[in-house]
Design a protein around this motif. Sequence first.
Motif, mmCIF file in Angstrom:
data_model
loop_
_atom_site.group_PDB
_atom_site.id
_atom_site.type_symbol
_atom_site.label_atom_id
_atom_site.label_comp_id
_atom_site.label_asym_id
_atom_site.label_seq_id
_atom_site.Cartn_x
_atom_site.Cartn_y
_atom_site.Cartn_z
ATOM 1 N N THR B 32 0.846 -1.190 0.000
ATOM 2 C CA THR B 32 0.000 0.000 0.000
ATOM 3 C C THR B 32 0.886 1.246 0.000
ATOM 4 O O THR B 32 0.628 2.192 -0.723
ATOM 5 N N ALA B 35 2.314 1.783 -3.362
ATOM 6 C CA ALA B 35 1.366 2.251 -4.354
ATOM 7 C C ALA B 35 1.055 3.735 -4.190
ATOM 8 O O ALA B 35 0.782 4.429 -5.149
ATOM 9 N N SER B 36 1.099 4.193 -2.920
ATOM 10 C CA SER B 36 0.745 5.583 -2.710
ATOM 11 C C SER B 36 1.908 6.535 -3.019
ATOM 12 O O SER B 36 1.736 7.727 -3.111
ATOM 13 N N GLU B 39 4.527 7.863 -8.933
ATOM 14 C CA GLU B 39 4.819 6.850 -9.932
ATOM 15 C C GLU B 39 6.265 6.882 -10.426
ATOM 16 O O GLU B 39 6.704 5.961 -11.073
ATOM 17 N N VAL B 100 -7.963 -3.174 -6.521
ATOM 18 C CA VAL B 100 -7.482 -2.014 -7.258
ATOM 19 C C VAL B 100 -7.945 -0.724 -6.570
ATOM 20 O O VAL B 100 -7.184 0.223 -6.419
ATOM 21 N N GLU B 102 -8.663 -0.297 -3.409
ATOM 22 C CA GLU B 102 -7.939 -0.099 -2.144
ATOM 23 C C GLU B 102 -6.436 -0.023 -2.356
ATOM 24 O O GLU B 102 -5.664 0.075 -1.408
ATOM 25 N N GLU B 103 -6.027 -0.150 -3.605
ATOM 26 C CA GLU B 103 -4.618 -0.088 -3.985
ATOM 27 C C GLU B 103 -3.780 -1.141 -3.284
ATOM 28 O O GLU B 103 -2.603 -0.932 -2.999
ATOM 29 N N THR B 104 -4.378 -2.284 -2.985
ATOM 30 C CA THR B 104 -3.570 -3.375 -2.445
ATOM 31 C C THR B 104 -2.909 -4.166 -3.562
ATOM 32 O O THR B 104 -2.010 -4.938 -3.329
ATOM 33 N N ASP B 106 -1.763 -3.798 -8.019
ATOM 34 C CA ASP B 106 -1.647 -2.862 -9.133
ATOM 35 C C ASP B 106 -2.759 -3.069 -10.155
ATOM 36 O O ASP B 106 -3.343 -2.120 -10.654
ATOM 37 N N LYS B 274 -6.656 -1.236 -14.442
ATOM 38 C CA LYS B 274 -5.637 -0.541 -13.663
ATOM 39 C C LYS B 274 -6.193 0.835 -13.357
ATOM 40 O O LYS B 274 -6.749 1.486 -14.227
ATOM 41 N N LYS B 275 -6.059 1.222 -12.105
ATOM 42 C CA LYS B 275 -6.507 2.567 -11.741
ATOM 43 C C LYS B 275 -5.375 3.544 -12.053
ATOM 44 O O LYS B 275 -4.246 3.314 -11.652
#
Lengths: 288, 307
Positions: B32, B35-36, B39, B100, B102-104, B106, B274-275
């Motif tokens: 997590t 992901a946060s 990029e 996706v 909760e962004e746990t 990719d 993909k978000k």
Amino acid sequence: MYRVFDRVFTQLVKILTICSLLTLVFVIIFIFKESVVFFKAVPVLRFISGRSWNPLLAADNLSILNIILGTLYVSLVAIVLALPIGVGSALLLAGYVKGQLRVVIRGIIDVLAGIPSVVYGFIGLLVLVKFFETTLGLSSGESVLAGGILLAVMVLPYIISTCHESMEKIYREHAPSSQALGVSRSYLLRKIILPESRRSILAATVLALGRAMGETMAVMMVIGNAPIPPRLFGKCQTIPSLIALEMGMAEVGSLHYHALFASGLVLMLMLLVINLILYFLKKNILLQ
Amino acid sequence: MKRLGSLFLITLLALVVVVTGCAGTDQSPEKTNDASKPETMFKAQITFNGSSTLAPVISAIATDFIEKYTTWNKVDPSFPEENIAIYVSAGGSGAGVKAVLEETSDFGMLAREIKDEERQKLGDMREFRIGIDALTISVNPENPLSKVKDDLTTEEVKKIFAGEYKYWDEVESSLPHREIVVVIRDLGGGAHEVFQKAVMGDTQVRSDAIQAPSMGALVAKVIENKDAIGYASFGMVNQNAGKLVPLKVDGVEPTEENIVNGTYKISRPLIVVKKGELSPEQKAFMDVVTSEVGAAIIDKMGFVPVR
């Protein structure tokens, strides 16, 4: 110095034992925890007394009476088929076969126990099920009987080795006196060894029953997996095959997923009862 | 000594509890956090979660990808020399979307259309339609049905699977009076979901249908039993061409063309979502998934690739 080693060794053995016990405890706690979620939604009694299993409908439709009956039916058919053959073979091994040949036969029987269950299942699917369809004219060969026959072959080694051990002991005990009395060997086997080893036969039955009820893969391939009331020539579903079939697809955390754990819990309790019976039987044999 | 021993045991027990307690969760918070982060940070790890139908496909492509390149710098010289790690876990299409959001993970994998509300929640998203999973209504070649009429209406298929037609001569009077053997996959699974939705609707499949443990077993049953009918996946039918006969449904033949253009309706799309924007390394992998190499693997796994 030796005493220190001694102590370290004792502690190490203790720790290892506790580890294995803990594993069991964790498994039980885990399955129980996962099942409780389901039992909050559907009462236990309804779960084990209801007759429908359909994961597509509401949770009320998840109940396993037919599946419990299927599990018991297939296992009992297997025991009924395997017991006479197993006891007979054990008597033969104890009374008639001697020396090297006995070692060879025991070895072959042990190999039978070592064949992976999926291989049995494959043979069952291609030979047994096919035979039922072509020769007996059933529309589909998947049936309780097919599962029973397959399981009978699989539990045979367990029955033979459990019975054989005690029969051999009793034979050695009584052989000299029966020879002195001039009694025939078949009389000795029929009148003394068979009745004397009844407890170990019972123990073997229970052991085999437990083994049969827990078998998954081979049974899943030949019983058709339809959760309907089991008939000898009809399809059925057993708890292990139900779990193996549906666990992969059940959405994690859904009631369906928890219901599968709950049926696992039911199976575990059934096996626990059977093992308790085995324990008391064994204890009585020792007391004898 | 005894006290020391038991003290040691207690510590060990506590440790065991702590360690087992952590095992399930120790990876996700890290992910997590990753992901946060912006990029621009390079991530050697790509995670997928979702449909258990699609998971083996992505897994196979990922294995192929990792075996070919091993480290990222071999994919593209501008990437650092780090080992490629692609993790695929299955938890159902719904879980894929959730992961996706909760962004746990990719990427999310879906074996159904993305619902409108899911689209709204995802907002800025990329969608890759990589293939189609189609089911054919197949019978044994010895079944005279395939000669008398190779076409069933949805209504007929529905009646056969629901158990309203018990014998083949009820479907077509010239057929022999033999019991129909219905073979399905497990009711909770993805394949059955497609069939239920496209054909059965609210009607339930007869409860004494044989539930095959895998698509392979279902196809094997139809090949072995001449009274059997089942929904074999398109890929499996092609692999066993001649051993089982796929029927037309409502006059539409299950061909690759009809499946891709949507006229053959017992099918579902296989989608990767993909978000937000893809990072260069994620794009590098998705390029392979959507390439001819990926399509070949999708085809091999029994699905129809969207080229």
